[in-house]
Write a protein that holds these residues in place. Structure first.
Motif, PDB file in Angstrom:
ATOM      1  N   SER A 140       0.819  -1.210   0.000  1.00 30.72           N
ATOM      2  CA  SER A 140       0.000   0.000   0.000  1.00 30.72           C
ATOM      3  C   SER A 140       0.853   1.260   0.000  1.00 30.72           C
ATOM      4  N   SER A 155       0.141   3.788  -2.812  1.00 35.37           N
ATOM      5  CA  SER A 155      -1.113   4.484  -2.522  1.00 35.37           C
ATOM      6  C   SER A 155      -0.919   5.474  -1.379  1.00 35.37           C
ATOM      7  N   MET A 174      -3.906  -1.105  -0.409  1.00 31.43           N
ATOM      8  CA  MET A 174      -3.508  -0.436  -1.644  1.00 31.43           C
ATOM      9  C   MET A 174      -4.757   0.119  -2.335  1.00 31.43           C
ATOM     10  N   ARG A 227      -6.053   4.175  -2.228  1.00 28.82           N
ATOM     11  CA  ARG A 227      -6.168   4.833  -3.538  1.00 28.82           C
ATOM     12  C   ARG A 227      -7.596   5.336  -3.734  1.00 28.82           C
ATOM     13  N   THR A 250      -8.249   8.361  -1.628  1.00 24.61           N
ATOM     14  CA  THR A 250      -7.558   9.539  -2.167  1.00 24.61           C
ATOM     15  C   THR A 250      -8.409  10.210  -3.241  1.00 24.61           C
ATOM     16  N   ASP A 288      -3.286  10.305  -8.534  1.00 27.04           N
ATOM     17  CA  ASP A 288      -2.594   9.128  -9.075  1.00 27.04           C
ATOM     18  C   ASP A 288      -1.107   9.098  -8.729  1.00 27.04           C
ATOM     19  N   LEU A 347       1.692   5.781  -8.066  1.00 28.28           N
ATOM     20  CA  LEU A 347       1.206   4.547  -8.683  1.00 28.28           C
ATOM     21  C   LEU A 347       2.389   3.629  -9.009  1.00 28.28           C
TER      22      LEU A 347
END
Lengths: 259, 379
Positions: free
Chosen positions: B92, B95, B152, B156, B159, B299, B302
């Motif tokens: 994770s 992320s 993870m 994400r 976010t 993003d 990533l």
């Protein structure tokens, strides 16, 4: 009559509906090697884990130096002077001898928060203690993985002795070893005993037990079948007690007495 | 206690086992966990020196660009390395880079908190999430691979969701102005030694801009804070791992948790702290990217977790834990950074670089396996 360092009185241990131990009594005197014999499944492991503080007994009493003791965890047992060397879990092969030797008790130097391990002192003591046990290392940074099985056991034994163990429990230290390595470990046991430390030597090999044992206790199906002094019992008798007598006698005759 | 053997019975204190080959000092010096990564680094530099020797890659400006990219990898790799040596993964972390940056930006822009407070809150949150990861792994006994894979996705998703629900965008900008005069933000963005670089430029040691608004200023203003973080974390990580008691416990925790527990090492605590530290490294990277770019994007980070794991493995760490080197991981990160930035400086077909990177990875890992066997006696 001297007081035993550790005395286990009528210990029972139940796991759910399984009775692993049904009343085992056992004691260790200073400087003696007390062999605990038993076939697989006899309850040897459960018993020593009880002594080492891993399991709490369901019933029975434990005494250390004549006083009742309760161990909540292995650390309690360790601080009472009971050190256990497990067969496969004695040392960490990827790490150096010196790091293994001091694991969990690393000597430190410097000012907090910049305290570091005192490698000079750690290495010197590790080398010295190993050489007392008859193992000469190339260097203290040598990984334990490069040592033989017997030498690994010796690292763990030397560590326990150095940190003041009064009772040393050895869980099948010789079962995975070759002839020479076994002889080395047995010699180490003898040496440890001479320092006045009580040794509990768990094995299912009668010959190894006879080589160093002062007293012999046989465990069978969770029960003790009695304790015998050295010289009062023969290897054959021990073997029979371990296997529960008759069945082995039959087996043995068919194998020509080679077991 | 010796058995009858060729060695005389009274044990000599200095007696040497005749079966152990004497190792030369040189051999001992080069047989180290980082050896594979050192060779890889040399190979990468040699490769680019031949192919891009004439380009800007080996000017000060070029060097600063691949150093900065390498530094990003180093910051993450140090955390991943220590965690991996303790026997766990954290998928994770990529992320977490995006999440902590976004939290930092949202607290500042959407909630109007002072920048320094947002930074502290984002770092605290990252630590807390790392602790949750760690506690879940330790308590459930599930592989960290699964637990952190879940995080993870969770992080994400959070976010993107938090950015859209608070600002209706996935990119939150305006951080450049907000962070301009903040005392704490200066630790995450900006450059150090600017005076030195100006002085060097004035004396003609480094190039200056010839015209435009910045005429007379050096092309390289100073060393980015991220590089300072990378070096700082590298030194701290190496010191912690190899010199301290806690470092000994990290090795033991990854090497054999059960044996470590029996001898009294607080395995659970070590693992949780390492999860927190790795998250913190990810958050440092996330926050410094936000300060640097002036914006947070959903993003960010990533695939960073995998790249960091590759860096660490190139650096000689064992995937199953208990063995590795922070310096090696940092060298792995440099290999990554140099190869990635080298793309811009050479005209070689970019697909060939993947072949090259793959070969370096494979070569370093195979070499590492042999080196490790030499050191640890694994068979």
């Amino acid at each position: 009559m001297a007081v035993p360092i550790v005395e286990m009185i009528d210990i029972q241990k139940h796991f759910g509906h399984i009775i692993a131990l049904s009343g085992v009594s056992f004691s260790v005197m200073p400087g003696e090697c007390h062999c605990l014999l038993g076939d697989n499944g006899a309850g040897k492991s459960t018993f020593i884990k009880t002594m080492a503080g891993v399991h709490a007994p369901t019933h029975g009493e434990m005494k250390v130096n004549g006083e009742t003791a309760h161990f909540a965890n292995p650390r309690d047992a360790m601080s009472a002077g009971i050190a256990t060397v497990y067969q496969d879990l004695a040392v960490i092969p990827l790490m150096s001898v010196s790091r293994n030797f001091w694991m969990g008790r690393e000597p430190e130097r410097g000012v907090w928060p910049f305290r570091t391990i005192d490698f000079k002192m750690a290495d010197r003591v590790a080398m010295q203690e190993m050489s007392h046990m008859g193992i000469n290392l190339r260097e203290p940074e040598q990984a334990v993985g490069t040592l033989s099985g017997g030498e690994r056991q010796t690292v763990a034994i030397a560590r326990a002795v150095y940190f003041g163990a009064k009772v040393l429990i050895l869980d099948e230290p010789t079962s995975a070893l070759g002839v020479r390595q076994t002889a080395n470990v047995l010699a180490t046991i003898d040496q440890v005993r001479k320092k006045g430390i009580g040794v509990v030597f768990i094995t299912h090999n009668v010959r190894h037990a006879m080589a160093v044992g002062d007293r012999f206790t046989v465990l069978n199906r969770g029960k003790t079948l009695g304790t015998a002094d050295r010289g009062k019992i023969s290897a054959d008798e021990l073997q029979n007690l371990m296997a529960g007598g008759q069945e082995l006698a039959q087996l043995e005759s068919s194998l020509g007495g080679t077991v | 206690m010796t058995m009858p053997s060729t060695v005389a019975a009274p044990l000599m204190h200095t007696a040497r086992d005749e079966r152990i080959k004497r190792m030369s000092k040189f051999r001992r010096a080069i047989i180290r966990p980082e050896l594979g990564a050192i060779c890889g680094t040399v190979a990468v530099f040699a490769f680019f020196f031949v192919l891009a020797g004439g380009t800007a890659m080996f000017t000060l400006e070029g060097a600063m660009s691949w150093s900065t990219v390498s530094a990003q990898f180093v910051v993450l790799a140090v955390g991943v390395c220590l965690l991996m040596i303790a026997g766990e993964f954290d998928l994770s972390l990529g992320s977490m880079v995006g999440f902590s940056g976004m939290i930092f930006a949202l607290l500042t822009i959407a909630l109007g908190l002072p920048v320094w407070l947002s930074i502290l809150l984002a770092l605290t949150l990252a630590c807390a999430l790392g602790a949750i990861n760690g506690i879940l792994v330790v308590r459930t006994g599930l592989p960290s691979f699964i637990v952190t894979l879940a995080f993870m996705f969770i992080l994400r998703g959070l976010t993107i969701w938090s950015a859209i629900s608070l600002t209706r965008q996935t990119v939150v900008s305006g951080m450049g102005e907000a962070a301009a005069n903040d005392p704490l933000a200066r630790l995450f963005g900006g450059k150090v030694l600017t005076g030195l670089f100006q002085w060097l430029a004035n004396h003609g040691v480094i190039a200056t801009f010839a015209r435009g608004a910045r005429a007379g200023q050096p092309v390289v203003e100073g060393i980015p804070m991220l590089i300072v973080w990378a070096i700082g974390l590298l030194i701290f990580g190496q010191w912690l791992l190899t010199r301290t008691k806690f470092g000994n416990w990290i090795f033991a925790t990854g090497g054999d948790p059960q044996a470590a527990r029996y001898i009294g090492v607080p395995v659970t605590r070590v693992k949780i702290i390492m999860f927190m530290f790795a998250s913190l490294c990810a958050a440092v990277l996330g926050i410094s990217q936000v300060v640097e770019f002036g914006s947070a994007a959903a993003d960010r980070g990533l695939m960073k977790e995998f790249e960091a794991i590759i860096c660490v493995v190139i650096g000689g760490a064992l995937l199953t834990g208990g063995y590795g080197s922070v310096i090696g991981a940092a060298l792995g990160a440099v290999i990554f950074g140099v190869v990635q930035q080298g793309l811009f400086f050479t005209n070689v077909e970019s697909s060939l670089f993947r072949v090259f990177l793959g070969s370096i990875l494979l070569g370093a890992v195979i070499a590492n396996t042999y080196i490790r066997r030499l050191i640890t006696g694994e068979r």
